[in-house]
Design a protein around this motif. Structure first.
Motif, PDB file in Angstrom:
ATOM      1  N   GLU A 133      -5.673  -3.098   1.061  1.00 56.88           N
ATOM      2  CA  GLU A 133      -5.897  -2.362   2.308  1.00 56.88           C
ATOM      3  C   GLU A 133      -7.033  -2.970   3.129  1.00 56.88           C
ATOM      4  N   ILE A 158      -4.845  -2.090  -4.779  1.00 56.89           N
ATOM      5  CA  ILE A 158      -4.378  -1.686  -3.449  1.00 56.89           C
ATOM      6  C   ILE A 158      -5.552  -1.404  -2.517  1.00 56.89           C
ATOM      7  N   SER A 189       0.823  -1.204   0.000  1.00 61.79           N
ATOM      8  CA  SER A 189       0.000   0.000   0.000  1.00 61.79           C
ATOM      9  C   SER A 189       0.861   1.259   0.000  1.00 61.79           C
TER      10      SER A 189
END
Length: 136
Positions: A72, A68, A30
């Motif tokens: 997350e 991403i 991330s």
């Protein structure tokens, strides 16, 4: 995990821990992709000639900003979950004890470690006698 077509189930996330996925890995991915200098992260794998890659393993994985967002979410689940590991230890058990109020017991050797005794090549142990002792 890098595909943006679906979010992994909680069970798939838990199973991925055994394959090396961790909160720290998700956070690192991330951080890299969300930096201003990177739009996506392409990772390629060169497998050993001795051992082939597992069936269905891609040779390249791309993490873009959409992927991403999923990473997350996985990271959030890994952060809030508590996982325990099982450790197998081989050795000699010299003592087992448990107090009535304890859920688990202890194993080991009570007290200080034994004092090593000198041994000679023939396997015998010999003691030094003080000079004042009469010899037999």
């Amino acid at each position: 995990m890098a595909g943006t077509d679906r979010v992994p189930t909680p069970s798939e996330i838990t199973d991925s821990i055994g394959e090396g996925v961790s909160y720290e890995l998700c956070q690192a991915l991330s951080k890299v992709v969300n930096s201003e200098a990177v739009d996506s992260l392409d990772i390629t794998f060169n497998w050993s000639r001795v051992a082939a890659a597992p069936a269905g393993t891609p040779l390249e994985v791309e993490f873009n900003r959409e992927a991403i967002a999923i990473v997350e979410r996985v990271s959030d689940q890994l952060k809030t979950s508590v996982y325990s590991r099982e450790h197998v230890i081989y050795g000699l058990v010299t003592d087992l004890r448990r107090h009535p109020d304890d859920e688990t017991g202890e194993g080991g050797r009570p007290g200080p470690p034994p004092t090593p005794q000198p041994h000679h090549l023939d396997g015998s142990s010999r003691r030094r006698l003080p000079h004042s002792s009469p010899l037999p």
